[in-house]
Design a protein around this motif. Structure first.
Motif, short mmCIF file in Angstrom:
data_model
loop_
_atom_site.label_atom_id
_atom_site.label_comp_id
_atom_site.label_asym_id
_atom_site.label_seq_id
_atom_site.Cartn_x
_atom_site.Cartn_y
_atom_site.Cartn_z
N ALA A 179 0.85 -1.19 0.00
CA ALA A 179 0.00 0.00 0.00
C ALA A 179 0.88 1.24 0.00
O ALA A 179 1.66 1.46 0.94
N VAL A 180 0.77 2.04 -1.05
CA VAL A 180 1.57 3.26 -1.18
C VAL A 180 0.62 4.42 -1.47
O VAL A 180 -0.15 4.37 -2.43
N PRO A 181 0.63 5.46 -0.64
CA PRO A 181 -0.28 6.60 -0.87
C PRO A 181 0.03 7.35 -2.15
O PRO A 181 1.19 7.52 -2.51
N ARG A 182 -1.04 7.79 -2.82
CA ARG A 182 -0.94 8.54 -4.07
C ARG A 182 -1.47 9.96 -3.87
O ARG A 182 -2.12 10.27 -2.88
N VAL A 183 -1.25 10.79 -4.87
CA VAL A 183 -1.80 12.15 -4.85
C VAL A 183 -3.33 12.09 -4.79
O VAL A 183 -3.97 12.92 -4.13
N SER A 184 -3.92 11.10 -5.45
CA SER A 184 -5.38 10.97 -5.43
C SER A 184 -5.92 10.60 -4.06
O SER A 184 -7.13 10.65 -3.83
N ASP A 185 -5.05 10.24 -3.12
CA ASP A 185 -5.46 9.95 -1.74
C ASP A 185 -5.50 11.21 -0.87
O ASP A 185 -5.97 11.17 0.27
N LEU A 186 -4.99 12.32 -1.40
CA LEU A 186 -4.89 13.54 -0.58
C LEU A 186 -6.25 14.09 -0.18
O LEU A 186 -6.36 14.88 0.76
N GLY A 187 -7.31 13.69 -0.89
CA GLY A 187 -8.65 14.13 -0.50
C GLY A 187 -9.01 13.68 0.90
O GLY A 187 -9.85 14.31 1.57
N ALA A 188 -8.38 12.61 1.39
CA ALA A 188 -8.66 12.12 2.74
C ALA A 188 -8.19 13.09 3.81
O ALA A 188 -8.62 13.00 4.97
N LEU A 189 -7.30 14.02 3.44
CA LEU A 189 -6.76 14.96 4.43
C LEU A 189 -7.75 16.04 4.82
O LEU A 189 -7.60 16.69 5.86
N VAL A 190 -8.77 16.25 3.99
CA VAL A 190 -9.75 17.31 4.29
C VAL A 190 -10.46 17.02 5.60
O VAL A 190 -10.61 17.89 6.47
N GLY A 240 -14.85 28.81 1.80
CA GLY A 240 -15.05 27.79 2.81
C GLY A 240 -13.78 27.01 3.08
O GLY A 240 -12.76 27.16 2.39
N GLU A 241 -13.84 26.16 4.11
CA GLU A 241 -12.67 25.39 4.49
C GLU A 241 -12.18 24.51 3.35
O GLU A 241 -10.98 24.39 3.12
N ASP A 242 -13.12 23.87 2.64
CA ASP A 242 -12.72 22.95 1.56
C ASP A 242 -11.93 23.68 0.47
O ASP A 242 -10.93 23.17 -0.03
N LYS A 243 -12.39 24.89 0.11
CA LYS A 243 -11.69 25.65 -0.93
C LYS A 243 -10.31 26.09 -0.46
O LYS A 243 -9.33 26.02 -1.22
N ILE A 244 -10.23 26.54 0.78
CA ILE A 244 -8.95 26.99 1.31
C ILE A 244 -7.97 25.83 1.39
O ILE A 244 -6.80 25.94 0.98
N LEU A 245 -8.44 24.69 1.88
CA LEU A 245 -7.58 23.51 1.97
C LEU A 245 -7.18 23.01 0.59
O LEU A 245 -6.05 22.55 0.39
N GLY A 246 -8.10 23.11 -0.37
CA GLY A 246 -7.79 22.70 -1.73
C GLY A 246 -6.64 23.52 -2.29
O GLY A 246 -5.71 22.96 -2.92
N ARG A 247 -6.69 24.82 -2.07
CA ARG A 247 -5.60 25.69 -2.56
C ARG A 247 -4.28 25.36 -1.88
O ARG A 247 -3.22 25.31 -2.52
N LEU A 248 -4.34 25.13 -0.58
CA LEU A 248 -3.12 24.82 0.16
C LEU A 248 -2.54 23.47 -0.26
O LEU A 248 -1.32 23.32 -0.36
N LEU A 249 -3.41 22.50 -0.52
CA LEU A 249 -2.95 21.19 -0.97
C LEU A 249 -2.25 21.29 -2.33
O LEU A 249 -1.20 20.69 -2.55
N HIS A 250 -2.85 22.05 -3.23
CA HIS A 250 -2.24 22.24 -4.55
C HIS A 250 -0.87 22.90 -4.42
O HIS A 250 0.11 22.48 -5.08
N LYS A 251 -0.79 23.89 -3.56
CA LYS A 251 0.49 24.59 -3.38
C LYS A 251 1.52 23.67 -2.74
O LYS A 251 2.71 23.70 -3.08
N ALA A 252 1.07 22.83 -1.79
CA ALA A 252 1.99 21.90 -1.13
C ALA A 252 2.56 20.91 -2.13
O ALA A 252 3.77 20.65 -2.15
N VAL A 253 1.70 20.35 -2.98
CA VAL A 253 2.16 19.41 -4.00
C VAL A 253 3.14 20.09 -4.96
O VAL A 253 4.19 19.54 -5.30
N LEU A 254 2.79 21.30 -5.39
CA LEU A 254 3.64 22.02 -6.34
C LEU A 254 5.00 22.35 -5.73
O LEU A 254 6.04 22.22 -6.40
N ASN A 255 5.02 22.77 -4.47
CA ASN A 255 6.30 23.10 -3.82
C ASN A 255 7.21 21.88 -3.74
O ASN A 255 8.42 21.96 -4.02
N VAL A 256 6.64 20.75 -3.33
CA VAL A 256 7.44 19.53 -3.22
C VAL A 256 7.88 19.07 -4.61
O VAL A 256 9.03 18.62 -4.79
N PHE A 257 6.99 19.19 -5.60
CA PHE A 257 7.33 18.81 -6.98
C PHE A 257 8.50 19.65 -7.50
O PHE A 257 9.44 19.12 -8.11
#
Length: 278
Positions: free
Chosen positions: A146-157, A173-190
């Motif tokens: 079992a290896v986590p994928r980017v598509s699993d990040l929705g579980a973090l909400v 709302g919280e979902d939109k704010i978290l969505g933006r932060l998640l995208h930025k987190a993935v992009l920074n690490v990428f």
């Protein structure tokens, strides 16, 4: 109750007296009093009350981890494991970094109350949710790893929204704010994992009309079939240390999502499935 506790602490720390229903009982107490508190919630002014402050020997103000490596080390040490017979769980370093990066970005976000803070518990719970999402997929698909994928990040909400407080109210709302932060987190690490020229061959492979499907329910073997048809993807997965099918599937998603967030690939979303294309 808080006032009674404070009065009791004052008597114990200074007078060595314990009052029981109006009777003063002097006890030969030999102890240290060590207290911890969230400054924001303790007195609503961020300070120890004056009588207590006079009796504490020292006041130590702590801070959240400033380095991703420290945040990740705490995540690994404190997370709850979910052992399943026959299934091994392993998280790539870049996915750990995404979880830690999300927390660090939340601590800098003006949309989130920094008075209440974003504790390390957010990182720990997010990491547990990420791994459990990967584990559920492995059990359903009868995979041994079992290896986590980017598509699993929705579980973090679900594990983040209950532990933060928004600074603003309105349409964001919280979902939109978290969505933006998640995208930025993935992009920074990428961006820390790859430079632009390294993936030029991958981008070029999509220009001829190629596309890659992804989903949190797709078997790892399906990713292997697709990667063989897209030049450069296997090399990118190898750079991330992916050798097993489950790890290769996770690496492919990370690379494709990073390219999408870098505006080099388009992404179509439909019924929980994703399609990356030129």
């Amino acid at each position: 109750l808080a006032e009674r506790i404070q009065v009791g602490l004052l008597n114990i720390m200074e007078e060595r007296d314990v009052q029981i229903r109006g009777y003063k009982v002097r006890l030969p107490l030999d102890l240290y009093v060590v207290a911890s508190a969230n400054p924001e919630d303790y007195t609503n002014r961020g300070r120890i009350i004056t009588p207590l402050k006079d009796r504490f020997g020292s006041q130590v103000r702590t801070h959240y981890p400033k380095k991703l490596a420290d945040e990740i080390a705490i995540m690994e040490a404190e997370r709850t494991a979910f052992p399943v017979d026959g299934v091994k769980t392993a998280s790539p370093e870049y996915m750990k970094q995404v979880v830690a990066e999300l927390t660090h970005l939340a601590r800098q976000s003006s949309d989130i109350s920094q008075r209440s803070g974003v504790s390390v518990r957010v990182s720990i719970c997010n990491y547990e949710n990420l791994l459990s999402s990967a584990l559920k997929r492995a059990i359903r698909l009868d995979e041994r790893l079992a290896v986590p994928r980017v598509s699993d990040l929705g579980a973090l909400v679900a594990s983040t929204t209950g532990k933060i407080e928004l600074e603003t109210v309105g349409d964001a709302g919280e979902d939109k704010i978290l969505g933006r932060l998640l995208h930025k987190a993935v992009l920074n690490v990428f961006n820390r994992s790859f430079s632009g020229p390294e993936l030029a061959e991958v981008v070029k492979g999509f220009e001829g009309g190629g596309a890659v499907q992804a989903s949190d329910t797709m078997p790892s073997t399906e990713y292997i079939k697709q990667v063989d048809q897209m030049p450069g993807l296997r090399a990118a997965a190898a750079k991330l240390g992916a050798t097993e099918p489950a790890a290769i599937a996770a690496a492919i998603e990370f690379v494709l999502e990073g390219l999408h967030l870098s505006k080099k690939l388009n992404k179509d979303v439909q019924a929980g499935r994703y399609r990356y294309r030129s």
